[in-house]
Design a protein around this motif. Structure first.
Motif, PDB file in Angstrom:
ATOM      1  N   ILE A  15       0.845  -1.198   0.000  1.00 10.65           N
ATOM      2  CA  ILE A  15       0.000   0.000   0.000  1.00 10.65           C
ATOM      3  C   ILE A  15       0.877   1.243   0.000  1.00 10.65           C
ATOM      4  O   ILE A  15       0.638   2.189  -0.750  1.00 10.65           O
ATOM      5  N   PHE A  16       1.928   1.222   0.820  1.00 11.98           N
ATOM      6  CA  PHE A  16       2.771   2.412   0.962  1.00 11.98           C
ATOM      7  C   PHE A  16       3.819   2.553  -0.129  1.00 11.98           C
ATOM      8  O   PHE A  16       4.363   3.636  -0.311  1.00 11.98           O
ATOM      9  N   ASP A  17       4.098   1.467  -0.872  1.00  7.06           N
ATOM     10  CA  ASP A  17       5.023   1.639  -2.000  1.00  7.06           C
ATOM     11  C   ASP A  17       4.257   1.915  -3.302  1.00  7.06           C
ATOM     12  O   ASP A  17       4.855   2.089  -4.356  1.00  7.06           O
ATOM     13  N   GLY A  18       2.923   1.943  -3.216  1.00  2.86           N
ATOM     14  CA  GLY A  18       2.099   2.324  -4.359  1.00  2.86           C
ATOM     15  C   GLY A  18       1.698   1.208  -5.299  1.00  2.86           C
ATOM     16  O   GLY A  18       1.001   1.450  -6.284  1.00  2.86           O
ATOM     17  N   THR A  19       2.105  -0.027  -5.021  1.00  5.13           N
ATOM     18  CA  THR A  19       1.765  -1.136  -5.918  1.00  5.13           C
ATOM     19  C   THR A  19       0.399  -1.744  -5.594  1.00  5.13           C
ATOM     20  O   THR A  19      -0.130  -2.522  -6.383  1.00  5.13           O
ATOM     21  N   LYS A  20      -0.158  -1.407  -4.449  1.00  3.40           N
ATOM     22  CA  LYS A  20      -1.486  -1.888  -4.052  1.00  3.40           C
ATOM     23  C   LYS A  20      -2.353  -0.666  -3.782  1.00  3.40           C
ATOM     24  O   LYS A  20      -2.139   0.056  -2.827  1.00  3.40           O
ATOM     25  N   LYS A  21      -3.328  -0.455  -4.668  1.00  2.00           N
ATOM     26  CA  LYS A  21      -4.183   0.732  -4.546  1.00  2.00           C
ATOM     27  C   LYS A  21      -5.605   0.383  -4.110  1.00  2.00           C
ATOM     28  O   LYS A  21      -6.482   1.241  -4.077  1.00  2.00           O
ATOM     29  N   PHE A  22      -5.815  -0.896  -3.774  1.00  2.00           N
ATOM     30  CA  PHE A  22      -7.109  -1.358  -3.265  1.00  2.00           C
ATOM     31  C   PHE A  22      -6.877  -2.304  -2.101  1.00  2.00           C
ATOM     32  O   PHE A  22      -5.983  -3.152  -2.156  1.00  2.00           O
ATOM     33  N   GLU A  23      -7.669  -2.143  -1.063  1.00  2.00           N
ATOM     34  CA  GLU A  23      -7.648  -3.070   0.069  1.00  2.00           C
ATOM     35  C   GLU A  23      -8.974  -3.826   0.031  1.00  2.00           C
ATOM     36  O   GLU A  23     -10.047  -3.213  -0.025  1.00  2.00           O
ATOM     37  N   PHE A  24      -8.884  -5.151   0.039  1.00  2.00           N
ATOM     38  CA  PHE A  24     -10.065  -5.994  -0.111  1.00  2.00           C
ATOM     39  C   PHE A  24     -10.569  -6.474   1.244  1.00  2.00           C
ATOM     40  O   PHE A  24      -9.773  -6.811   2.128  1.00  2.00           O
ATOM     41  N   ARG A  25     -11.890  -6.519   1.377  1.00  2.00           N
ATOM     42  CA  ARG A  25     -12.526  -6.916   2.627  1.00  2.00           C
ATOM     43  C   ARG A  25     -13.760  -7.758   2.346  1.00  2.00           C
ATOM     44  O   ARG A  25     -14.511  -7.484   1.410  1.00  2.00           O
ATOM     45  N   LYS A  26     -13.950  -8.781   3.190  1.00  2.00           N
ATOM     46  CA  LYS A  26     -15.181  -9.579   3.128  1.00  2.00           C
ATOM     47  C   LYS A  26     -16.319  -8.819   3.807  1.00  2.00           C
ATOM     48  O   LYS A  26     -17.470  -8.939   3.423  1.00  2.00           O
ATOM     49  N   VAL A  27     -15.959  -8.073   4.846  1.00  2.00           N
ATOM     50  CA  VAL A  27     -16.925  -7.287   5.613  1.00  2.00           C
ATOM     51  C   VAL A  27     -16.433  -5.839   5.622  1.00  2.00           C
ATOM     52  O   VAL A  27     -15.253  -5.596   5.876  1.00  2.00           O
ATOM     53  N   ASN A  33     -19.127   7.414   7.475  1.00  2.00           N
ATOM     54  CA  ASN A  33     -18.303   8.613   7.659  1.00  2.00           C
ATOM     55  C   ASN A  33     -16.817   8.326   7.802  1.00  2.00           C
ATOM     56  O   ASN A  33     -16.040   9.232   8.100  1.00  2.00           O
ATOM     57  N   ILE A  34     -16.402   7.085   7.598  1.00  2.00           N
ATOM     58  CA  ILE A  34     -14.988   6.741   7.692  1.00  2.00           C
ATOM     59  C   ILE A  34     -14.261   7.336   6.493  1.00  2.00           C
ATOM     60  O   ILE A  34     -14.612   7.072   5.341  1.00  2.00           O
ATOM     61  N   LYS A  35     -13.253   8.150   6.772  1.00  2.00           N
ATOM     62  CA  LYS A  35     -12.486   8.813   5.712  1.00  2.00           C
ATOM     63  C   LYS A  35     -11.037   8.330   5.667  1.00  2.00           C
ATOM     64  O   LYS A  35     -10.365   8.443   4.654  1.00  2.00           O
ATOM     65  N   THR A  36     -10.556   7.809   6.829  1.00  2.00           N
ATOM     66  CA  THR A  36      -9.154   7.430   6.955  1.00  2.00           C
ATOM     67  C   THR A  36      -9.038   6.025   7.535  1.00  2.00           C
ATOM     68  O   THR A  36      -9.750   5.675   8.471  1.00  2.00           O
ATOM     69  N   VAL A  37      -8.107   5.253   6.971  1.00  2.00           N
ATOM     70  CA  VAL A  37      -7.791   3.917   7.477  1.00  2.00           C
ATOM     71  C   VAL A  37      -6.392   3.956   8.073  1.00  2.00           C
ATOM     72  O   VAL A  37      -5.437   4.368   7.410  1.00  2.00           O
ATOM     73  N   VAL A  38      -6.285   3.555   9.331  1.00  2.00           N
ATOM     74  CA  VAL A  38      -4.999   3.412  10.003  1.00  2.00           C
ATOM     75  C   VAL A  38      -4.581   1.958   9.790  1.00  2.00           C
ATOM     76  O   VAL A  38      -5.374   1.037  10.019  1.00  2.00           O
ATOM     77  N   PHE A  52      -4.091   5.706   5.359  1.00  2.00           N
ATOM     78  CA  PHE A  52      -4.448   6.171   4.023  1.00  2.00           C
ATOM     79  C   PHE A  52      -5.849   6.760   4.022  1.00  2.00           C
ATOM     80  O   PHE A  52      -6.687   6.415   4.848  1.00  2.00           O
ATOM     81  N   GLU A  53      -6.034   7.670   3.078  1.00  2.00           N
ATOM     82  CA  GLU A  53      -7.327   8.311   2.888  1.00  2.00           C
ATOM     83  C   GLU A  53      -8.135   7.457   1.909  1.00  2.00           C
ATOM     84  O   GLU A  53      -7.592   6.952   0.919  1.00  2.00           O
ATOM     85  N   ILE A  54      -9.417   7.302   2.175  1.00  2.00           N
ATOM     86  CA  ILE A  54     -10.294   6.512   1.314  1.00  2.00           C
ATOM     87  C   ILE A  54     -10.805   7.373   0.168  1.00  2.00           C
ATOM     88  O   ILE A  54     -11.340   8.460   0.383  1.00  2.00           O
ATOM     89  N   ASP A  55     -10.629   6.858  -1.045  1.00  2.00           N
ATOM     90  CA  ASP A  55     -11.163   7.523  -2.231  1.00  2.00           C
ATOM     91  C   ASP A  55     -12.620   7.091  -2.416  1.00  2.00           C
ATOM     92  O   ASP A  55     -13.517   7.915  -2.579  1.00  2.00           O
ATOM     93  N   ASP A  56     -12.849   5.769  -2.385  1.00  2.00           N
ATOM     94  CA  ASP A  56     -14.179   5.210  -2.606  1.00  2.00           C
ATOM     95  C   ASP A  56     -14.199   3.778  -2.086  1.00  2.00           C
ATOM     96  O   ASP A  56     -13.127   3.193  -1.841  1.00  2.00           O
ATOM     97  N   HIS A  91     -15.748  -6.445  -1.248  1.00  2.00           N
ATOM     98  CA  HIS A  91     -15.580  -5.010  -1.015  1.00  2.00           C
ATOM     99  C   HIS A  91     -14.138  -4.622  -1.347  1.00  2.00           C
ATOM    100  O   HIS A  91     -13.203  -5.325  -0.957  1.00  2.00           O
ATOM    101  N   ALA A  92     -13.975  -3.518  -2.042  1.00  2.00           N
ATOM    102  CA  ALA A  92     -12.652  -2.994  -2.379  1.00  2.00           C
ATOM    103  C   ALA A  92     -12.591  -1.536  -1.949  1.00  2.00           C
ATOM    104  O   ALA A  92     -13.390  -0.711  -2.405  1.00  2.00           O
ATOM    105  N   ILE A  93     -11.664  -1.239  -1.053  1.00  2.00           N
ATOM    106  CA  ILE A  93     -11.454   0.134  -0.605  1.00  2.00           C
ATOM    107  C   ILE A  93     -10.402   0.747  -1.518  1.00  2.00           C
ATOM    108  O   ILE A  93      -9.270   0.264  -1.580  1.00  2.00           O
TER     109      ILE A  93
END
Length: 122
Positions: A15-27, A33-38, A52-56, A91-93
């Motif tokens: 995520i931090f080296d830029g090669t992963k631009k989506f985080e996948f979740r089952k739930v 109102n969540i804007k930031t993921v720690v 990271f800041e959530i785009d969508d 789900h893809a963040i």
């Protein structure tokens, strides 16, 4: 509002080296109102390494999600379909911008939480 996610180190660092631009979740979190993921890099790292800041957030069937995200998924197609086996919705963040901490933080000392199975609101 922020949420803390446990992410395997190999994916957290992508995520931090830029090669992963989506985080996948089952739930996905219920609070819209969540804007930031720690990011908590799970074992063996066991440290909070950035945020990271959530785009969508996309929620569709796994095939549609893979088509949309595969270029910057940071994972293999086999791993993706194994992870979402028997799931109707994936789900893809989408990650907007990242901030890697200069010095990693302690999940217990700095956030007063224990490592979550999926996520915890901060």
């Amino acid at each position: 509002m922020r949420v803390l996610l446990s992410i395997k180190p190999e994916y957290a660092f992508k995520i931090f080296d830029g090669t992963k631009k989506f985080e996948f979740r089952k739930v996905i979190f219920k609070n819209p109102n969540i804007k930031t993921v720690v990011v908590y890099a799970s074992s063996p790292v066991q440290q909070v390494i950035g945020e990271f800041e959530i785009d969508d957030i996309f929620s569709f069937d796994p095939q549609a999600i893979w088509k949309m995200t595969k270029k910057y998924s940071g994972i293999t197609e086999d791993f993706f379909y194994e992870y979402f086996a028997d799931r109707e919705i994936a789900h893809a963040i989408k990650i907007k911008s990242t901030k890697k901490y200069r010095k990693p933080l302690s999940i217990r000392d700095d956030f007063n939480v224990v490592p979550p199975q999926s996520y915890v609101y901060l």
